[in-house]
Design a protein around this motif. Structure first.
Motif, mmCIF file in Angstrom:
data_model
loop_
_atom_site.group_PDB
_atom_site.id
_atom_site.type_symbol
_atom_site.label_atom_id
_atom_site.label_comp_id
_atom_site.label_asym_id
_atom_site.label_seq_id
_atom_site.Cartn_x
_atom_site.Cartn_y
_atom_site.Cartn_z
ATOM 1 N N VAL A 1 65.470 66.810 12.471
ATOM 2 C CA VAL A 1 63.946 67.139 12.402
ATOM 3 C C VAL A 1 63.259 66.810 13.764
ATOM 4 O O VAL A 1 62.498 67.641 14.189
ATOM 5 C CB VAL A 1 63.223 66.477 11.304
ATOM 6 C CG1 VAL A 1 61.726 66.279 11.463
ATOM 7 C CG2 VAL A 1 63.766 66.735 9.668
ATOM 8 N N ALA A 2 63.586 65.862 14.316
ATOM 9 C CA ALA A 2 62.942 65.479 15.742
ATOM 10 C C ALA A 2 63.359 66.520 16.848
ATOM 11 O O ALA A 2 62.838 66.919 17.386
ATOM 12 C CB ALA A 2 63.397 64.015 16.112
ATOM 13 N N ALA A 3 64.497 66.941 16.810
ATOM 14 C CA ALA A 3 65.230 68.028 17.678
ATOM 15 C C ALA A 3 64.548 69.228 17.382
ATOM 16 O O ALA A 3 64.157 69.850 18.193
ATOM 17 C CB ALA A 3 66.844 68.098 17.407
ATOM 18 N N VAL A 4 64.465 69.617 16.131
ATOM 19 C CA VAL A 4 63.693 70.918 15.794
ATOM 20 C C VAL A 4 62.317 70.863 16.314
ATOM 21 O O VAL A 4 61.572 71.754 16.861
ATOM 22 C CB VAL A 4 63.849 71.487 14.416
ATOM 23 C CG1 VAL A 4 62.999 72.715 14.051
ATOM 24 C CG2 VAL A 4 65.075 71.570 14.053
ATOM 25 N N LEU A 5 61.329 69.850 16.044
ATOM 26 C CA LEU A 5 60.163 69.849 16.226
ATOM 27 C C LEU A 5 60.072 69.689 17.682
ATOM 28 O O LEU A 5 58.841 69.981 18.374
ATOM 29 C CB LEU A 5 59.630 68.386 15.645
ATOM 30 C CG LEU A 5 58.022 68.108 15.772
ATOM 31 C CD1 LEU A 5 57.259 69.322 15.215
ATOM 32 C CD2 LEU A 5 57.618 66.527 15.144
ATOM 33 N N ASN A 6 60.855 69.102 18.482
ATOM 34 C CA ASN A 6 60.824 68.801 19.813
ATOM 35 C C ASN A 6 60.991 70.245 20.615
ATOM 36 O O ASN A 6 60.223 70.520 21.706
ATOM 37 C CB ASN A 6 61.842 67.986 20.373
ATOM 38 C CG ASN A 6 61.726 67.736 22.037
ATOM 39 O OD1 ASN A 6 60.694 67.291 22.448
ATOM 40 N ND2 ASN A 6 62.910 68.070 22.891
ATOM 41 N N ILE A 7 61.201 71.344 19.781
ATOM 42 C CA ILE A 7 61.155 72.558 20.552
ATOM 43 C C ILE A 7 59.858 73.177 20.605
ATOM 44 O O ILE A 7 59.625 73.917 21.680
ATOM 45 C CB ILE A 7 61.943 73.626 19.696
ATOM 46 C CG1 ILE A 7 63.461 73.299 19.951
ATOM 47 C CG2 ILE A 7 61.710 75.366 20.336
ATOM 48 C CD1 ILE A 7 64.586 74.079 18.807
ATOM 49 N N PHE A 8 59.102 72.637 19.693
ATOM 50 C CA PHE A 8 57.515 73.286 19.967
ATOM 51 C C PHE A 8 56.687 72.112 20.438
ATOM 52 O O PHE A 8 55.406 72.793 20.741
ATOM 53 C CB PHE A 8 57.277 73.418 18.326
ATOM 54 C CG PHE A 8 58.123 74.449 17.837
ATOM 55 C CD1 PHE A 8 57.896 75.901 18.060
ATOM 56 C CD2 PHE A 8 59.112 74.316 16.924
ATOM 57 C CE1 PHE A 8 58.801 77.009 17.559
ATOM 58 C CE2 PHE A 8 60.077 75.185 16.451
ATOM 59 C CZ PHE A 8 59.683 76.445 16.803
ATOM 60 N N VAL A 9 56.823 70.956 20.438
ATOM 61 C CA VAL A 9 55.812 69.961 20.832
ATOM 62 C C VAL A 9 56.732 68.976 21.801
ATOM 63 O O VAL A 9 57.564 68.237 21.190
ATOM 64 C CB VAL A 9 55.344 68.990 19.542
ATOM 65 C CG1 VAL A 9 54.149 67.958 20.018
ATOM 66 C CG2 VAL A 9 54.707 70.036 18.701
ATOM 67 N N GLY A 10 56.388 69.061 22.838
ATOM 68 C CA GLY A 10 57.330 68.266 23.934
ATOM 69 C C GLY A 10 57.003 67.099 24.031
ATOM 70 O O GLY A 10 57.944 66.192 24.423
ATOM 71 N N SER A 11 56.182 66.660 23.994
ATOM 72 C CA SER A 11 55.454 65.102 24.189
ATOM 73 C C SER A 11 56.295 64.332 23.015
ATOM 74 O O SER A 11 56.039 64.457 21.880
ATOM 75 C CB SER A 11 54.105 64.831 24.197
ATOM 76 O OG SER A 11 53.629 63.493 24.279
ATOM 77 N N ALA A 12 57.001 63.326 23.875
ATOM 78 C CA ALA A 12 57.577 62.288 22.861
ATOM 79 C C ALA A 12 56.759 61.255 22.343
ATOM 80 O O ALA A 12 57.041 61.292 20.984
ATOM 81 C CB ALA A 12 58.672 61.624 23.670
ATOM 82 N N SER A 13 55.761 60.928 22.629
ATOM 83 C CA SER A 13 54.711 60.031 22.148
ATOM 84 C C SER A 13 53.867 60.772 21.122
ATOM 85 O O SER A 13 53.707 60.263 20.171
ATOM 86 C CB SER A 13 53.774 59.635 23.275
ATOM 87 O OG SER A 13 53.104 60.311 23.852
ATOM 88 N N ALA A 14 53.603 62.260 21.562
ATOM 89 C CA ALA A 14 52.705 62.908 20.503
ATOM 90 C C ALA A 14 53.551 62.775 19.028
ATOM 91 O O ALA A 14 53.150 62.782 18.231
ATOM 92 C CB ALA A 14 52.393 64.295 21.091
ATOM 93 N N LYS A 15 54.702 63.457 19.208
ATOM 94 C CA LYS A 15 55.583 63.608 18.070
ATOM 95 C C LYS A 15 55.783 62.362 17.151
ATOM 96 O O LYS A 15 55.690 62.408 16.116
ATOM 97 C CB LYS A 15 57.156 64.189 18.612
ATOM 98 C CG LYS A 15 57.111 65.814 19.106
ATOM 99 C CD LYS A 15 58.339 66.084 18.862
ATOM 100 C CE LYS A 15 59.194 65.563 19.727
ATOM 101 N NZ LYS A 15 58.640 65.436 21.505
#
Length: 547
Positions: A419-433
Motif C-alpha cells: 500500500v505504501a509503495a502504491v501510494l508513493n507513486i502519487f504522493v511523494g512526501s514520506a512524512s505526508a504519507k
C-alpha cells in the motif's frame, strides 16, 4: 536545461496516466487542508449516527466496564473553541517538528560546510572498476543522511566516474539514483528520516494510548540489514540488466549517446565539481571530522557507562533502563553532525568563525520553510483526528476485523509495504504519507500486538521502492537532465523504464525481508521488537492473530 525539458514527449500508457493523475493532486499542504475539511464532515455524520467503540485501555469507574468512546463532531462548540484557542500549541507540540529541527540544526552545518559532499566524493572517486557499482550504491544509501546533497552531488558524479572507467554513464546515474532514492530508508545509521517518521509514530500512539516516547533508533538494525539486502539487488540490476540494455559506451558514442562537449554543444548547467581531486584542506577536513565523530561517540559511551550513568535509569525496570539513552539520540545526532561539520569547515576553510557557523545553522532552518508549512497542516490533521475519536474507533474496529480475518502478522505488514509503495507513486512526501496512514495503522496494529516500530519499518520499505519510477518525485526531472547530459534523446519514459527493474527488485527484496523479519521475530533496533503485548484491557473479539 529548459530546452531539454521542453522536448520531453508526452507520456502514454501507465506512465502517462500516473503523471496526469498525480499532477491533478494538490500540493501536500493543501491535501491536508482538504482532508481536514472532509474529516470535519465525516465527524459530524459519525456523531449523528452514534459511531462508538470500547476504549482498549480505560475502564469506567462507575460500571467497571470498558469506557465507551463515541465519535465527536468537530463542529461542536468545544472542538471549535479548541481549534482556535490551541492552534499555537497544536503546531509547536507536533512531535516530528522538534525532532527534525534539532537534527537539522546539526546536519545543515555538515552539509553547508561541504562535509557531506566531500565525503561522498572521497567514497566513490577511486573505487575499483569491478566494485564501482556497489560502492556507488552504498554511498548513495548512506548519503541519505545528507538529504538533498546526495541528489545534487553523488548522482551526477556517478555518471562522470562511470564514464571515466569506460562504462556507460547513464548506468552510473541509475545505480546512484537507485541507492539514494530507491534505498531511501536503508542506512547504516539512524538520521533525519528516523527523527521525522518516529515523531509522527509517537504522535499517532499518543492519540489513543496516551504518553509514549518514540525511540529514534527503533529501526536501526532493520535499516542496516536493508542496506545489505538492497546492495546486491542494485549491483545485479545495474551490471546484468541496465548496462547491457544501454550497450557499451563506446558504441553509444556513434549515436547521440555522447556528452554535449563531445557533440560540440553547450552542456546543461550540471556542475563537474564532484569530479575534481580532493584538495589538501579537504582531506584535512575529513580527518578532523572523523576525530569529531569519535569524540561524540566516546562522549555518549561515557554518559552511558561512566560514573553516574546519566543516560541509564538505574531505578527503572530492566526493559526501561535504557529509555534515557534512546531519548538522547536526537540530541546525539545533532551534536555529531554539528561538531563534525564544524571540524571539517575549520580545517577545510569553509567556516571562518563562530558567526559563519551560526549563519549555516540559520540557513538550515531556511531550508525547512516548506516543511514548517507542511507540519502546520499535518499537525492539525493529526490533532483533529484525535479530537473526533475517529482514529480510536477505526483502530479498534479495524483490529477486530483483522483479528477475525485470521491473517498472520507477516501478511498484514506485507500489505502495508505494498500500500505504501502504491501510494508513493502519487504522493511523494514520506512524512505526508505517514501522517495520513499512521494515526489509524499504528494504534490498530498495536491492538493486534504489533509494535509501532514494526509498523514504521514496514511503511519505510514501501515508501522508497517506487520513488524512482514516478514522474511526481521532486528530483525526477533533475535526474532526467543528468541523463540527457550524456544521451540527448533520453526522455521521461526512458528514465522510468530504466529505473523500473530497480523498483521491482527493491520492492520484492524489501517485501521478502519484512516477511522474514516478522516470521523470525528479530529485533528492529535497541529495545525495539516486532511484537508487543497488546495495550488493550479488552482484546478484539476475533481470534488472536497469528505471529
Amino acid at each position: 536545461m529548459a530546452d531539454n525539458a521542453a522536448t520531453t514527449p508526452a507520456q502514454k500508457g501507465i506512465l502517462g496516466w500516473i503523471e496526469r493523475s498525480g499532477n491533478k493532486l494538490p500540493d501536500p499542504v493543501f491535501l491536508f487542508f482538504w482532508l481536514i475539511a472532509g474529516l470535519v464532515a465525516i465527524s459530524a455524520i459519525a456523531s449523528l449516527l452514534g459511531w462508538s467503540a470500547l476504549h482498549p485501555t480505560e475502564v469506567d469507574e462507575a460500571t467497571g466496564q470498558a469506557r465507551v468512546i463515541a465519535a465527536t463532531s468537530l463542529l461542536s462548540p468545544e472542538n471549535i473553541r479548541r481549534l482556535w484557542v490551541e492552534m499555537p500549541a497544536t503546531f509547536t507540540h507536533f512531535h516530528p517538528l522538534g525532532y527534525v529541527l534539532v537534527v537539522m540544526l546539526g546536519a545543515g552545518v555538515a552539509e553547508r560546510a561541504g562535509l557531506f559532499g566531500t565525503a561522498m566524493r572521497a567514497g566513490v572517486r577511486n573505487a575499483p572498476t569491478f566494485l564501482l557499482t556497489p560502492i556507488v550504491a552504498l554511498v548513495g544509501m548512506i548519503g541519505n543522511l545528507a538529504a538533498d546533497a546526495a541528489y545534487v552531488v553523488l548522482i551526477p558524479l556517478a555518471g562522470i566516474i562511470f564514464h571515466a572507467a569506460g562504462r556507460h554513464p547513464v548506468a552510473g546515474i541509475a545505480a546512484a539514483f537507485a541507492g539514494v532514492s530507491g534505498g531511501f530508508s536503508a542506512n547504516l545509521l539512524p538520521g533525519q528520516l528516523d527523527a521525522l517518521l518516529f515523531g509522527i509514530t509517537e504522535a499517532s500512539v499518543e492519540t489513543v494510548f496516551g504518553d509514549f516516547t518514540a525511540n529514534i533508533a527503533g529501526n536501526w538494525y532493520f535499516i542496516a540489514a536493508m542496506t545489505g539486502v538492497f546492495l546486491p539487488v542494485i549491483w545485479y540490476v545495474t551490471d546484468r540488466v541496465i548496462e547491457p540494455r544501454l550497450g557499451p559506451w563506446n558504441a553509444a558514442m556513434a549515436g547521440q549517446g555522447v556528452s554535449p562537449e563531445q557533440r560540440g554543444e553547450a552542456a546543461p548547467a550540471v556542475s563537474d565539481e564532484g569530479d575534481r581531486e580532493l584538495t589538501a584542506p579537504e582531506r584535512r577536513g575529513l580527518r578532523m571530522a572523523g576525530l569529531a565523530v569519535l569524540f561524540v561517540v566516546g562522549l555518549w559511551l561515557f554518559f552511558t557507562l561512566g560514573p553516574g550513568t546519566p543516560l541509564i535509569d538505574e531505578t527503572a525496570t530492566p526493559e526501561a533502563r535504557l529509555t534515557p539513552f534512546y531519548q538522547s539520540l536526537v540530541a546525539g545526532f545533532f551534536l555529531l553532525f554539528l561538531l563534525a561539520g564544524w571540524a571539517y569547515g575549520k580545517a577545510a576553510g569553509t567556516i571562518d568563525d563562530h558567526r559563519g557557523l551560526v549563519k549555516m545553522m540559520a540557513g538550515a532552518m531556511e531550508d525547512l520553510a516548506y516543511y514548517l508549512v507542511l507540519a502546520f497542516a499535518a499537525a492539525h490533521f493529526v490533532a483533529m483526528f484525535a479530537w473526533s475519536n475517529l482514529g480510536l474507533i477505526l483502530a479498534v474496529n479495524g483490529a477486530d476485523f483483522l483479528g477475525n480475518s485470521g491473517l498472520p502478522s507477516w501478511a498484514l505488514l506485507g500489505a502495508i509495504v505494498v500500500v505504501a509503495a502504491v501510494l508513493n507513486i502519487f504522493v511523494g512526501s514520506a512524512s505526508a504519507k505517514w501522517a495520513l496512514l499512521a494515526p489509524v495503522l499504528v494504534p490498530m496494529l498495536m491492538l493486534l500486538g504489533i509494535s509501532p516500530e514494526m509498523a514504521t519499518a514496514a511503511y519505510r520499505v514501501g515508501d522508497g521502492a517506487t520513488n524512482i519510477i514516478t514522474p511526481l518525485m521532486v528530483y525526477f526531472p533533475l535526474i532526467l537532465i543528468f541523463c540527457q547530459r550524456w544521451q540527448k534523446d533520453f526522455g521521461l519514459g526512458s528514465l522510468a523504464a530504466t529505473m523500473l527493474p530497480y523498483s521491482i527488485g527493491l520492492l520484492l527484496a524489501g517485501l521478502a525481508m519484512t516477511i522474514g523479519w516478522v516470521m523470525l521475530d528479530l529485533p528492529l533496533g535497541p529495545g525495539a521488537g516486532v511484537f508487543i503485548e497488546s495495550p488493550a484491557t479488552i482484546q478484539p473479539t476475533g481470534p488472536a492473530i497469528a505471529e
